[in-house]
Every structure is written in C-alpha cells, then in structure tokens.
Scaffold this motif. Structure first.
Motif, PDB file in Angstrom:
ATOM      1  N   VAL A 116       0.848  -1.252   0.058  1.00 39.51           N
ATOM      2  CA  VAL A 116       0.109   0.158   0.075  1.00 39.51           C
ATOM      3  C   VAL A 116       0.882   1.319   0.007  1.00 39.51           C
ATOM      4  O   VAL A 116       0.474   2.349   0.048  1.00 39.51           O
ATOM      5  CB  VAL A 116      -0.985  -0.073   1.077  1.00 39.51           C
ATOM      6  N   MET A 117       2.043   1.197  -0.181  1.00 39.51           N
ATOM      7  CA  MET A 117       3.091   2.217  -0.286  1.00 39.51           C
ATOM      8  C   MET A 117       3.169   3.407   0.737  1.00 39.51           C
ATOM      9  O   MET A 117       2.759   4.550   0.699  1.00 39.51           O
ATOM     10  CB  MET A 117       2.756   2.970  -1.768  1.00 39.51           C
ATOM     11  N   PHE A 118       2.919   2.735   1.865  1.00 43.60           N
ATOM     12  CA  PHE A 118       2.958   4.003   3.146  1.00 43.60           C
ATOM     13  C   PHE A 118       4.236   4.581   3.025  1.00 43.60           C
ATOM     14  O   PHE A 118       5.301   3.930   3.367  1.00 43.60           O
ATOM     15  CB  PHE A 118       2.571   2.976   4.502  1.00 43.60           C
ATOM     16  N   SER A 119       3.936   5.917   2.871  1.00 46.18           N
ATOM     17  CA  SER A 119       5.187   6.969   2.879  1.00 46.18           C
ATOM     18  C   SER A 119       5.353   7.685   4.241  1.00 46.18           C
ATOM     19  O   SER A 119       4.475   8.670   4.337  1.00 46.18           O
ATOM     20  CB  SER A 119       5.474   7.644   1.719  1.00 46.18           C
ATOM     21  N   GLU A 120       6.028   7.267   5.151  1.00 46.20           N
ATOM     22  CA  GLU A 120       5.928   7.817   6.716  1.00 46.20           C
ATOM     23  C   GLU A 120       6.863   9.176   6.459  1.00 46.20           C
ATOM     24  O   GLU A 120       7.946   9.138   6.984  1.00 46.20           O
ATOM     25  CB  GLU A 120       6.383   7.084   7.632  1.00 46.20           C
ATOM     26  N   ARG A 121       6.449  10.158   5.960  1.00 47.53           N
ATOM     27  CA  ARG A 121       7.329  11.303   5.313  1.00 47.53           C
ATOM     28  C   ARG A 121       7.434  12.516   6.449  1.00 47.53           C
ATOM     29  O   ARG A 121       7.908  13.459   6.057  1.00 47.53           O
ATOM     30  CB  ARG A 121       7.077  11.654   4.040  1.00 47.53           C
ATOM     31  N   GLY A 122       6.384  12.424   7.327  1.00 44.16           N
ATOM     32  CA  GLY A 122       6.031  13.253   8.426  1.00 44.16           C
ATOM     33  C   GLY A 122       5.011  14.349   7.855  1.00 44.16           C
ATOM     34  O   GLY A 122       4.592  14.519   6.784  1.00 44.16           O
ATOM     35  N   HIS A 123       4.465  15.189   8.733  1.00 44.32           N
ATOM     36  CA  HIS A 123       3.306  15.948   8.498  1.00 44.32           C
ATOM     37  C   HIS A 123       3.494  17.481   9.457  1.00 44.32           C
ATOM     38  O   HIS A 123       3.699  17.363  10.555  1.00 44.32           O
ATOM     39  CB  HIS A 123       2.240  15.343   9.023  1.00 44.32           C
ATOM     40  N   LEU A 124       3.374  18.292   8.444  1.00 49.74           N
ATOM     41  CA  LEU A 124       3.678  19.875   8.976  1.00 49.74           C
ATOM     42  C   LEU A 124       2.259  20.410   9.186  1.00 49.74           C
ATOM     43  O   LEU A 124       1.854  20.462   8.114  1.00 49.74           O
ATOM     44  CB  LEU A 124       4.702  20.625   8.516  1.00 49.74           C
ATOM     45  N   THR A 125       1.875  21.022  10.300  1.00 47.12           N
ATOM     46  CA  THR A 125       0.544  21.963  10.362  1.00 47.12           C
ATOM     47  C   THR A 125       1.240  23.106  10.746  1.00 47.12           C
ATOM     48  O   THR A 125       1.444  23.599  11.793  1.00 47.12           O
ATOM     49  CB  THR A 125      -0.550  21.230  11.201  1.00 47.12           C
ATOM     50  N   LEU A 126       1.023  24.230   9.754  1.00 47.62           N
ATOM     51  CA  LEU A 126       1.545  25.352  10.034  1.00 47.62           C
ATOM     52  C   LEU A 126       0.572  26.408  10.798  1.00 47.62           C
ATOM     53  O   LEU A 126      -0.623  26.251  10.632  1.00 47.62           O
ATOM     54  CB  LEU A 126       1.746  26.281   8.534  1.00 47.62           C
ATOM     55  N   ALA A 127       1.182  27.367  11.673  1.00 46.74           N
ATOM     56  CA  ALA A 127       0.494  28.288  12.241  1.00 46.74           C
ATOM     57  C   ALA A 127       0.691  29.535  11.718  1.00 46.74           C
ATOM     58  O   ALA A 127       2.081  29.819  11.891  1.00 46.74           O
ATOM     59  CB  ALA A 127       0.886  27.991  13.633  1.00 46.74           C
ATOM     60  N   HIS A 128      -0.028  30.207  11.460  1.00 47.19           N
ATOM     61  CA  HIS A 128       0.259  31.691  11.020  1.00 47.19           C
ATOM     62  C   HIS A 128      -0.306  33.017  11.998  1.00 47.19           C
ATOM     63  O   HIS A 128      -0.164  34.175  11.630  1.00 47.19           O
ATOM     64  CB  HIS A 128      -0.482  31.985   9.633  1.00 47.19           C
ATOM     65  N   THR A 129      -1.113  32.615  12.886  1.00 45.93           N
ATOM     66  CA  THR A 129      -1.589  33.515  13.937  1.00 45.93           C
ATOM     67  C   THR A 129      -1.624  32.929  15.397  1.00 45.93           C
ATOM     68  O   THR A 129      -0.969  31.866  15.548  1.00 45.93           O
ATOM     69  CB  THR A 129      -3.201  33.738  13.667  1.00 45.93           C
ATOM     70  N   ILE A 153       7.307  23.433  16.555  1.00 51.04           N
ATOM     71  CA  ILE A 153       8.616  23.689  16.038  1.00 51.04           C
ATOM     72  C   ILE A 153       8.649  25.363  15.617  1.00 51.04           C
ATOM     73  O   ILE A 153       7.596  25.519  15.214  1.00 51.04           O
ATOM     74  CB  ILE A 153       9.424  22.872  15.343  1.00 51.04           C
ATOM     75  N   GLY A 154       9.732  25.933  15.619  1.00 49.86           N
ATOM     76  CA  GLY A 154       9.734  27.263  15.127  1.00 49.86           C
ATOM     77  C   GLY A 154      10.144  27.319  13.500  1.00 49.86           C
ATOM     78  O   GLY A 154      10.452  26.391  13.066  1.00 49.86           O
ATOM     79  N   PRO A 155      10.441  28.537  13.072  1.00 51.44           N
ATOM     80  CA  PRO A 155      10.387  28.721  11.507  1.00 51.44           C
ATOM     81  C   PRO A 155      11.831  28.257  11.242  1.00 51.44           C
ATOM     82  O   PRO A 155      11.850  27.841  10.027  1.00 51.44           O
ATOM     83  CB  PRO A 155      10.297  30.353  11.582  1.00 51.44           C
ATOM     84  N   ASP A 156      12.655  28.206  11.994  1.00 50.02           N
ATOM     85  CA  ASP A 156      14.003  27.682  11.432  1.00 50.02           C
ATOM     86  C   ASP A 156      14.155  26.313  11.178  1.00 50.02           C
ATOM     87  O   ASP A 156      14.679  25.854  10.275  1.00 50.02           O
ATOM     88  CB  ASP A 156      15.371  28.003  12.590  1.00 50.02           C
ATOM     89  N   GLU A 157      13.460  25.786  12.428  1.00 48.22           N
ATOM     90  CA  GLU A 157      13.391  24.283  11.907  1.00 48.22           C
ATOM     91  C   GLU A 157      12.479  23.891  10.970  1.00 48.22           C
ATOM     92  O   GLU A 157      12.694  22.852  10.142  1.00 48.22           O
ATOM     93  CB  GLU A 157      12.913  23.417  13.406  1.00 48.22           C
ATOM     94  N   ILE A 158      11.464  24.489  10.728  1.00 43.52           N
ATOM     95  CA  ILE A 158      10.585  24.322   9.459  1.00 43.52           C
ATOM     96  C   ILE A 158      11.241  24.338   8.329  1.00 43.52           C
ATOM     97  O   ILE A 158      11.090  23.498   7.296  1.00 43.52           O
ATOM     98  CB  ILE A 158       9.512  25.249   9.689  1.00 43.52           C
ATOM     99  N   LYS A 159      12.217  25.303   8.249  1.00 40.27           N
ATOM    100  CA  LYS A 159      12.684  25.779   7.150  1.00 40.27           C
ATOM    101  C   LYS A 159      13.906  24.851   6.807  1.00 40.27           C
ATOM    102  O   LYS A 159      14.153  24.179   5.553  1.00 40.27           O
ATOM    103  CB  LYS A 159      13.556  26.983   7.179  1.00 40.27           C
ATOM    104  N   ALA A 177       5.110  29.079  13.373  1.00 33.72           N
ATOM    105  CA  ALA A 177       5.281  27.928  14.246  1.00 33.72           C
ATOM    106  C   ALA A 177       4.500  26.745  13.318  1.00 33.72           C
ATOM    107  O   ALA A 177       3.727  26.982  12.511  1.00 33.72           O
ATOM    108  CB  ALA A 177       4.985  27.783  15.419  1.00 33.72           C
ATOM    109  N   ALA A 178       4.883  25.577  13.688  1.00 30.15           N
ATOM    110  CA  ALA A 178       4.175  24.276  13.110  1.00 30.15           C
ATOM    111  C   ALA A 178       3.875  23.395  14.053  1.00 30.15           C
ATOM    112  O   ALA A 178       4.903  22.970  14.944  1.00 30.15           O
ATOM    113  CB  ALA A 178       4.874  23.936  11.850  1.00 30.15           C
ATOM    114  N   LEU A 179       3.147  22.479  13.824  1.00 30.03           N
ATOM    115  CA  LEU A 179       2.853  21.322  14.657  1.00 30.03           C
ATOM    116  C   LEU A 179       3.699  20.205  13.839  1.00 30.03           C
ATOM    117  O   LEU A 179       3.141  19.906  12.542  1.00 30.03           O
ATOM    118  CB  LEU A 179       1.475  20.807  14.891  1.00 30.03           C
ATOM    119  N   TYR A 180       4.873  19.589  14.392  1.00 25.15           N
ATOM    120  CA  TYR A 180       5.435  18.544  13.598  1.00 25.15           C
ATOM    121  C   TYR A 180       5.079  17.181  14.033  1.00 25.15           C
ATOM    122  O   TYR A 180       5.229  16.746  15.170  1.00 25.15           O
ATOM    123  CB  TYR A 180       6.870  18.766  13.626  1.00 25.15           C
TER     124      TYR A 180
END
Ligand SMILES: Cc1cc2nc3c(=O)[nH]c(=O)nc-3n(C[C@H](O)[C@H](O)[C@H](O)COP(=O)(O)OP(=O)(O)OC[C@H]3O[C@@H](n4cnc5c(N)ncnc54)[C@H](O)[C@@H]3O)c2cc1C
Ligand SMILES: [Zn+2]
Lengths: 431, 109
Positions: A116-129, A153-159, A177-180
């Motif tokens: 089923v080609m599960f690609s556990e690649r990670g998920h970022l939910t961005l926060a703009h407010t 995580i903060g912008p540096d790590e997101i980048k 920020a983002a929820l990683y």
C-alpha cells in the motif's frame, strides 16, 4: 493473513516467475451473483465498507457478507482523497482512535499481502496566527500524553525540514510555528481499497459493484411506513434484486443521509464536495506533507513527483461534483504564498469528492434507533486515515452486538445528550 | 462558481454570500420538547434534489432570503408562494458554472 488460498500470493519471486512464463494474472476478486440472503449487507464499497467486511470475516468468522456499491469499488472518497494519514488530533478520544488506525496501516502491506506504499514522511501543520500557535501547543500536549510523536517547532526548524516554504517574516501570513508529526504521511489509496477487497473476497465475502441500494426494508417502526425509531431491518432492495438481511451497515460517506433516510432516520450530516488538484510531475523537493489551516490548503508530493493539493469543502451543501475556477484561483494564490518557487508549475487536473460533514467534525458510528441498521459515516474530509480502525471496530460492534469502547464517543446518541466531540480545531482543513 | 439569485442584487457568485443551511421553521422555545429542539439543531434532510435553504447576501445588500436549489443539478427556483404548490422557475439567473466535468475523474494518490 489471507484466509483461504484463492489466488496467488503476491511476491517478488512470483512477479519474476510470471514475467518469465508470460502467464496472465488471475482476476483479483470473484464476480458472484447476488444471493437471496446475507447475514450482513454492507452498503458502500469504499475503504470503510470493505474494511468492515474484511474484519467481520477475519476477526469474527462472519463470512456470509455482501458489500454493495452503486458504482465501482473506490469510486467515492476512497479513490479521490489526497491520501494523508496522521494521528495528531485534538481530543483524547480522537487521538486514541486515529493512532490505532495508523498502527493498522503500518502493518497493512504485510498483513494483507499487497503493497500500500505507506510513506511515513512526516506532517507539518503551519500556524500563521497566535491563536493557531495556541491550538498547536494544545494539540502537542494532548498528543504527548498519549505517546504520539508530536511537537511545536519554530520557523528555523521548519525551514530545515521543508526548505521550499517561505518562512520569512515579511509575507502576508508569516509562518510563526508548526505542529510537527513525524509518523504522519501518505498511502496509496487505491491500493488500500484493493487490499481490503482482495482479502475480504478470499474469506468468501461477495463484492457486488454496480449494485445500487434503492430501499431498506424495515418493520415495526414508529413511522407510518414501519420505518424509523424502533424498527427492525429485514432486508434491502437493490437495482439487481432484493436481499433479505437483518444487519445493514451504512458506509456511504457523502450519500449517508440518503441511505439513512431509506431506514426512516435523519442524520446530523450535510453533504459537501471537497475539491483537489494535481500538478505536472517535477523532481522531488517537498519531503513532508504541509498543511495550513489559515490558508485553507494542504499539499504533498507524490512518488511520481506531482504536487497534490486540497483545500476546504465548498461552503454549501450539494451533491454536484463539478470543479470550479474559484477553487483553483484561491488554491494557487495560497500555495504561492507558501511556496513562491512553484509559480511556473502547471496544474494537470482537478476533481472533487463528496464529504459527509457533521456539526462537530467527528464521525457517527455504531448503533442507531433502527435495530440492525448500523452507521459508519460522518467521515467528512478526514475519513481515509480512519478506514482500518473503523472497519475493525464496526465489525466488532456488529459481531458482539455491543459498542466497543474506542467508538463509544462517536455514537449517534451524543447529539441527544449534548456530548459533542469537537475536532474542528484539528480536522477542519486538517487532513 | 455557483451563481446565487439574490432578490435585490441579482445573480452573484456564492463567494459573495454566506450559506445559512436548510430553511426549517424554528420550534417555539417555550413549548418545544428537548427532542424537537435537538432535531431542529442537528438533524438535516440533506436531500439529493430540491432543497429550501437560506442565504445571507453578506458582501452585497445584507438581505437574508430563502430559495430552492436542486442539489444535484444546481438549478435554482423560488420557493412556492404561501397557499400555492407550484414553485416559480427563475430562468437563467442562477446555477453552477463548471470548468470541465470532474465527476468522471478518479482520485490521485
Ligand atoms: C478530495 C478529497 C480529499 C481527501 N483527503 C483526505 C486525506 O488526505 N486524508 C483523509 O483521511 N481523508 C481524506 N478525505 C476523506 C476521505 O476520502 C473519506 O472520508 C473516505 O474516503 C470515506 O470512505 P468511505 O469508505 O466511508 O466512503 P466512500 O469511499 O465515499 O464510499 C462510499 C461508497 O458508497 C457508494 N454508494 C453511495 N450510495 C450508494 C447506494 N445507494 N447503493 C450502493 N452504494 C452506494 C458510493 O458509490 C461509494 O463508492 C478526502 C476526501 C476528498 C473528497
Ligand atoms: Zn443582495
């Protein structure tokens, strides 16, 4: 865990052997005539219906089961979604539930003998407010308490994780920020549908495509026609003939209200289309799934290199699956806000699927006021990731005639008792 | 794009309006039963066919109005006048402008 030895096991050696002998592959599942009676009729041949049928057979030995679909297997949301899976929800009930689903997805290729080609690649939910950052922190804390790998995580790590995202502070909606969530990722949705169909068929479950349910027969209910509260299911009428059955499971997502109506019930559900789009393929540059609730967009790159986008549902109820220019315009604007570098890419196509939206963004599962009529609906825009656990728990519910603990919060009766399970903060555009 | 026929502004893109959902009568809070009230709050007809619904012309004249829309074909018609059963067709003033027919396409991974 394929039950009987119908059909070949899939393997690298088998592929080579058949390739060398130039022998054809047999049909994956049987084409059987409709029987006059089944122990359980599952309406809807998407991932939820097929998983329910499979677990009824595999876990509970109930094999006199039919799955009916008015079109082809996977023709609903199951073959149209953007295939994102994750378990970083907002409520403890939601987290426990989706975590079980992710575990089943993880071992699915081996369990069902189909990649089923599960690609556990990670998920970022961005926060703009600021308020979005607050929700992310809340989610991260709820997640951590339940041992889910999830952090803010903060912008540096997101980048560092996704260099193509514009994390500078000068954009219209700066990324604060983002929820990683590293265990999140994507799975090939057609493969999931086929894996459950093949495995259910191997146990003797009948799969009937192009078989539309046109009515549900009931007796003893409070409505003048014998349906509704207090009724008992006796069978279903289909475009290919009548079936007698005492258990009917409604797994029809966007059409759920229509099927429930056939049993004399009204659901807290409205049907909205969700649109998606895909670009031409380019070299791989986006390593994770990226979601932005504020910008109403989520994106991931397929193994073939295409960017797949989704947005929020059309804001009015309809069964019309036509794509709109409003959607692509808004989508392009928001994507370029996040990733200015993709401005030269071209969209290849867009499509839509029907979503069954509930007031609290949580599903409706289990018993209903009609005896023998079960629901596994209200899956909205987030039901693909829930397919395996829903099938497992619905099968348990039907077999034991009792509500399993994991789905108890999602009972239809929660609306009567005012016990809504508010997942809007994690599911509205979440995926 | 869905063109919604506002009685004041004429056909406008649905993005200019706010969808307020199925138009159902609110039970009298003084006499209603909890069950009736819950049904009013949560239960939906959600038909695949004609649906009477409320729109709010939020970016236009700010009027609330009821209209009937076919949820499969996206046609609009005016709800029947009190005492009459036949709805009034609206002619060419609403409906959905569609780019291509996406309904036959399969999904993407
Ligand atoms: C564009 C898009 C993107 C999405 N992205 C994601 C995502 O990234 N992650 C995620 O978790 N979820 C996502 N979803 C949601 C997810 O796809 C659905 O929640 C899920 O597929 C529902 O599966 P199901 O098996 O319940 O229903 P479906 O797959 O919709 O199947 C219902 C079936 O019922 C059949 N049916 C209907 N009426 C009848 C009848 N009268 N008789 C017989 N059969 C009938 C239909 O033909 C259909 O095949 C997305 C949805 C869409 C549309
Ligand atoms: Zn107006």
């Amino acid at each position: 865990m394929i039950g009987t030895n119908r059909g070949p096991r899939y393997s690298g050696a088998g592929l080579l052997w058949r390739g060398l002998r130039k022998s054809n592959w047999p049909r994956v599942w049987r084409d059987t005539p409709l029987k006059k009676s089944y122990d359980v009729v599952v309406v809807g041949g998407g991932v939820h219906g097929l998983a329910t049928a499979y677990y009824l057979a595999a876990n509970h030995g109930i094999t006199n089961v039919a799955v009916l679909d008015k079109a082809y297997l996977g023709s609903g949301g199951s073959g149209r979604n953007t295939a994102i899976v994750r378990s970083n929800y907002l409520t403890p009930e939601g987290v426990a539930f989706y975590d079980r689903s992710l575990a089943l997805y993880k071992s699915m290729s081996a369990d069902l003998n189909l990649n089923v080609m599960f690609s556990e690649r990670g998920h970022l939910t961005l926060a703009h407010t600021d308020s979005a950052v607050r929700t992310m922190r809340w989610r991260a804390e709820v997640n951590k308490l339940q041992n889910i790998d999830s952090s803010v995580i903060g912008p540096d790590e997101i980048k560092k994780i996704a260099p193509s995202l514009d994390t500078s502070p000068h954009t219209r909606y700066p990324i604060l920020a983002a929820l990683y969530h590293p265990p999140g990722g994507t799975i090939r949705h057609d493969a999931v549908v086929w894996a459950y169909a093949r495995a259910a068929d191997a146990y003797g479950v009948d799969l009937h495509q192009k078989t539309e349910v046109i009515d549900i027969e009931c007796a003893g209910g409070s409505n003048p026609d014998g349906k509704g509260e207090g009724a008992k299911v006796t069978g279903v009428k289909t475009s290919k003939g009548d079936i007698s059955a005492r258990v009917v499971v409604n797994c029809t997502a966007g059409w759920a209200g229509l099927i429930a109506g056939m049993a004399g019930l009204k659901l807290p559900i409205t049907t909205h289309p969700l649109q998606a789009a895909v670009t031409e393929p380019v070299k791989v540059f986006l390593p994770t799934v990226v979601v932005s609730g504020s910008l109403h967009v989520y994106v991931s790159q397929t193994d073939r290199g295409e960017l797949v986008f989704g947005a929020s549902v059309d804001p009015f109820a309809t069964y019309d699956m036509g794509g709109t220019l409003d959607f692509t315009e808004e989508l392009a604007g928001h994507v370029l806000e996040l990733m200015p570098a993709v401005s030269k890419m071209r969209l290849l196509r867009q499509w839509a699927g029907l979503c069954d939206i509930t007031p609290d963004y949580s599903p409706v599962m289990g018993f209903t006021p009609v005896e023998g009529f079960f629901c596994d609906v209200g899956w909205g825009t987030y039901g693909f990731k829930a397919g395996p656990v829903s099938g497992e728990q619905m099968a348990k519910c039907v077999a034991d005639q009792a509500t399993p603990e994991l789905i108890a919060p999602f009972a239809l009766s929660r609306f009567e008792h005012g016990m809504l399970v508010g997942e809007k903060g994690a599911a509205a555009v979440g995926h | 794009m869905l063109l919604v026929p506002c009685p004041n502004c004429g056909p406008r893109n649905s993005a200019d309006l706010t969808y307020r959902g199925e138009a159902s009568a609110r039970p009298n809070p003084a006499t209603t039963t909890p069950k009736e009230w819950r049904d009013y709050l949560y239960s939906e007809d959600n038909p695949a066919g004609w649906l009477k619904e409320t729109w709010y012309c939020s970016s236009g004249c700010r009027r609330f109005f009821a209209v009937e829309r076919h949820t499969v074909t996206s046609e609009f018609r005016e709800p029947p006048l009190p005492g009459s059963k036949t709805p009034k067709p609206l002619g060419d003033v609403g409906g959905r402008a569609v780019v291509g027919d996406a309904s036959e396409l399969e999904g993407e991974q």
